[in-house]
Each structure stands twice: as C-alpha cells, then as structure tokens.
Design an enzyme around this catalytic site. Sequence first.
Site, PDB file in Angstrom:
ATOM      1  N   HIS A 235       0.839  -1.198   0.000  1.00 15.75           N
ATOM      2  CA  HIS A 235       0.000   0.000   0.000  1.00 15.75           C
ATOM      3  C   HIS A 235       0.877   1.253   0.000  1.00 15.75           C
ATOM      4  O   HIS A 235       1.944   1.257   0.610  1.00 15.75           O
ATOM      5  CB  HIS A 235      -0.894   0.038   1.241  1.00 15.75           C
ATOM      6  CG  HIS A 235      -1.717  -1.191   1.411  1.00 15.75           C
ATOM      7  ND1 HIS A 235      -2.675  -1.577   0.516  1.00 15.75           N
ATOM      8  CD2 HIS A 235      -1.703  -2.145   2.358  1.00 15.75           C
ATOM      9  CE1 HIS A 235      -3.223  -2.703   0.905  1.00 15.75           C
ATOM     10  NE2 HIS A 235      -2.651  -3.079   2.028  1.00 15.75           N
TER      11      HIS A 235
ATOM     12  N   GLU B 282      -1.965  -0.576   8.001  1.00 19.31           N
ATOM     13  CA  GLU B 282      -2.919  -1.550   8.527  1.00 19.31           C
ATOM     14  C   GLU B 282      -2.228  -2.446   9.531  1.00 19.31           C
ATOM     15  O   GLU B 282      -0.995  -2.457   9.627  1.00 19.31           O
ATOM     16  CB  GLU B 282      -3.517  -2.390   7.392  1.00 19.31           C
ATOM     17  CG  GLU B 282      -2.520  -3.277   6.685  1.00 19.31           C
ATOM     18  CD  GLU B 282      -3.094  -3.932   5.420  1.00 19.31           C
ATOM     19  OE1 GLU B 282      -4.040  -3.389   4.836  1.00 19.31           O
ATOM     20  OE2 GLU B 282      -2.568  -4.986   5.032  1.00 19.31           O
TER      21      GLU B 282
ATOM     22  N   HIS C 166       3.392  -7.433   1.557  1.00 20.88           N
ATOM     23  CA  HIS C 166       2.698  -8.361   2.451  1.00 20.88           C
ATOM     24  C   HIS C 166       1.668  -9.202   1.713  1.00 20.88           C
ATOM     25  O   HIS C 166       1.204  -8.825   0.637  1.00 20.88           O
ATOM     26  CB  HIS C 166       2.022  -7.603   3.600  1.00 20.88           C
ATOM     27  CG  HIS C 166       0.985  -6.628   3.152  1.00 20.88           C
ATOM     28  ND1 HIS C 166       1.294  -5.376   2.689  1.00 20.88           N
ATOM     29  CD2 HIS C 166      -0.363  -6.718   3.084  1.00 20.88           C
ATOM     30  CE1 HIS C 166       0.188  -4.740   2.371  1.00 20.88           C
ATOM     31  NE2 HIS C 166      -0.850  -5.538   2.586  1.00 20.88           N
TER      32      HIS C 166
ATOM     33  N   ARG D 149      -1.054  -4.550  -6.400  1.00 18.22           N
ATOM     34  CA  ARG D 149      -0.839  -5.991  -6.477  1.00 18.22           C
ATOM     35  C   ARG D 149       0.393  -6.218  -7.336  1.00 18.22           C
ATOM     36  O   ARG D 149       0.425  -5.826  -8.499  1.00 18.22           O
ATOM     37  CB  ARG D 149      -2.087  -6.587  -7.137  1.00 18.22           C
ATOM     38  CG  ARG D 149      -2.299  -8.045  -6.915  1.00 18.22           C
ATOM     39  CD  ARG D 149      -3.580  -8.501  -7.612  1.00 18.22           C
ATOM     40  NE  ARG D 149      -4.784  -8.102  -6.897  1.00 18.22           N
ATOM     41  CZ  ARG D 149      -5.874  -7.615  -7.490  1.00 18.22           C
ATOM     42  NH1 ARG D 149      -5.913  -7.411  -8.799  1.00 18.22           N
ATOM     43  NH2 ARG D 149      -6.937  -7.319  -6.780  1.00 18.22           N
TER      44      ARG D 149
HETATM   45 ZN    ZN Z   1      -2.903  -4.924   2.830  1.00 18.44          ZN
END
Ligand code: ZN
Length: 310
Positions: A97, A115, A172, A192
Amino acid sequence: MSELLFLKPVFKQMIWGGNRMRSEYGYDIPGDDTGECWAISAHPNGDCVIENGIFAGKKLSELWTEQRQLFGNYDSDRYPLLIKIIDAKADLSIQVHPDDEYAKVHENGSLGKTECWYILDCDENATIVIGHNAKNHEEMEEMIRGKRWKEFIREIPIKKGDFFQINPGCLHAIKGGTLILETQQNSDITYRVYDYDRLSNGKPRELHVQQSIDTIKAPFEANNTDIQVTEMEEVTKTHFVTCPYYSVDKYDIHGTWNNEFKGYFTNVSVLEGEGSVNGIPLKKGQHFIIPNQYGVCEFKGDLSIICSEP
Ligand code: ZN
C-alpha cells in the site's frame, strides 16, 4: 446520554474467500467465497448501516457528516478507520500500500494505507508474507521484473494471537488458512505485484507493477511492535500498537470490568465468548462504536474484544 452504535457488516466475495464467516460467526454471507467482512466501515465501497437506537438505518458515513459530536468532532473529512475480518481460504495476492503522500498524488486524493493484523485463527504450519529479501531498491526492481518470487518474498510462520503492523511500503500477503481481524486506515488502495498467475473469470487480475516498485521500501526493516500485557483482576489488557493513525488493544474479560474509554471514539469487535455491555447482550462477531463521552462501559461475562481508537 448517547448510545452504543452497533453496525451491520458488509460482505465481499473474493477469489480467495471461504465460508468461515458463517461457520465461526454465524453471519449471513453471500457465498462460499466470502473473503472480507467490512465490520466497521464508512468507505463508499462498503458503508455500514447502524442497527440499533435512534440512528438505526443511517449509514456510518452519514453519521460522520451529520453527527460529528458522536466522534468528538474529530477533524477529518471521512471516518478515519476501517475494521475488517478477512477469511483467506486461499492465498491473497502479494501486495503493498502507498503512504498518504503517494496516494494523494496518484490516487485522486485518497488516503494511503497503514494496517495491522490480529491472527484470529490459522491452520497448523500457516505462514504469512511480510517484507522481502532484496538488499536495495535496485535489486528489488530486478527481482520483481525478473519474477524471482521465491528469492524475493519473505515468508514467516504464524500462530493464533500473533499481531503484525503493516506500514505503507511493506510488501505483504495473507496466506490461505488464515482468519484475521484487520484495523486499517479508511482506504481501499492496494498495489498488487504478484497474483500467483491465477485467473479470475478466465483472466488474470490486474497487477500494478510500477506503482509497487515506486512504493515498496528496500531493504525491508522488520517492524517489531512493542506488545505490552497488563494483567488485572478481571481483565487482561494487551496493548498491540500506537501509530500515527490508530492504537489497538485487546481485552480478555473474565467477570465484570468497568472502563471509560477516553479517546475521540472507540471501535469494538467481539472476538470470542459472550456476555454483555451495560446490560446489552454481546456475542462473538458483533461490532460497535463507543461514541465520545459515552461514560462507563460495564462489561460482564467471558469476552475477548479488540478496541481501536484513532
Ligand atoms: Zn494490505
């Protein structure tokens, strides 16, 4: 006197999703490929509706706009956090991200995404991807462009109860067989970088290779959060993290526990057990918001809850 705000979750079907939201939490899910439960969310892609009290039927985003005093007049144009349960039956894509700065410029004013994950449950020998093995930015780009995934990806074992903070720029992926509670910034921006060459409806899902290379930090630096456990008579508090966007704590309650939450407002997810809060029955899988200046919450029963505050 304000009321606790219970929310109706929004479910998302995903190619990697499963049916544990139904088997574990009794949710009425749309299919056996349900990957995400947006449990406390005011994001336009999944805006939760209030289930109880005078605001029943209102969307959380509407309350945020119209009743900001419930949230201590917190200064933000949108609800700052998003709480999800993720049921990964199969592996999620390898992703990253952006931070607020990159997202603002490249994603139309969106927020970046920090996150964190609490492992609710996982298979024996389950793993997770956090970070990579490239020694600098150049090698990271070479490994990605050369599709040297085995060498590149850093995979580590996990167990129930583990906690991970994922800052922007940290590569991640959640791997199959894992159930997670995620606390994150209110953003839906994911780059992605690799999707195991899977097909979704006969086509590969879109990759964001250049944005990923722009965003991934190299070398990877492990983010060791300083977890603090405080044992009290009828409650055990586990403090997981305080970062610029949120703080996250778990409370394991056995008996009666009175607490006044002092932040702007508090997101609460019931992870296990049953009991009550101020006489309102609580069970595993419920999510609610404690509004600003609500006063004392009296929890009773055998309950594990995760709380987050901006
Ligand atoms: Zn994530």
